[in-house]
Enzyme design. Sequence first.
Site, short mmCIF file in Angstrom:
data_model
loop_
_atom_site.label_atom_id
_atom_site.label_comp_id
_atom_site.label_asym_id
_atom_site.label_seq_id
_atom_site.Cartn_x
_atom_site.Cartn_y
_atom_site.Cartn_z
N SER A 143 0.81 -1.22 0.00
CA SER A 143 0.00 0.00 0.00
C SER A 143 0.85 1.27 0.00
CB SER A 143 -0.96 0.01 1.19
OG SER A 143 -0.28 -0.21 2.40
N HIS A 195 1.05 5.24 4.31
CA HIS A 195 0.24 5.65 3.17
C HIS A 195 0.54 7.10 2.77
CE1 HIS A 195 -3.09 2.46 4.12
NE2 HIS A 195 -1.93 1.93 3.76
#
Length: 243
Positions: A143, A195
């Site tokens: 991610s 992220h």
Amino acid sequence: RGLGDVYKRQEMFKINPWKLERMKRNFNENFSFTYLFLSIQAVLFIVMTLAGSSTNGQVLVNFGAKFNPYIIHQHEYYRFLTPIFLHIGLEHILFNSVFLYMIGRQMEYEIGHWRFLVVYLLSGVMGNLASFAFSSSISAGASTSLFGLMGAVVYLSRKHSYIRSFRQMGVQYAGLIIINIALGFINSAVDNYGHLGGLVGGYLVMMAISFRGDRLTKPASRIAGIVAYIVVAFLLFTLGMKG
């Protein structure tokens, strides 16, 4: 006679420029880093499962997950890269694999294989540096790189909005970025620092390398992207090393 034989052998190993061009074209048409990364993370997930479990902390650390004590005290800096290919549980790898398949193929087509490789890896590293700086938890997952690809989309859609495909991707992924970041703040199990770091990293890397065929981006802008990436990465690394 001896020199003649050497010359003949050299001629045999010369590559015809037309054949070389055809090889390059075949590579560009058929090769995909997206599929390569999907394969790598699938194989590693299977091996980790056989080794105990992909949700087992010790197994994750053994396979190279981000683990701050080993980075700080044992200088295992490869742990900024290896977590990109590791996943924690079946749901984790399935979600990231589907998303990589979607955005990866699209971005690799738009910017080219090698630029895609650079964005994917360097944004993932930036994401893991951010996680290292602000979170002591064991972390892994693609991610960081996936948010990096979205960061690259943000840059392209903002700076090169005159290109329709970039503009469309910007609209397509804007909502996903906002939703995922919001969910990250709600769910404590999500490494939102990773992220956000990946998002910033992808933006800066794309700023530096741009897309194939871009003749409008000035060298000063590219240099600014490189310098900004290095400065942010250094600051995150320094902050993380303080423990």
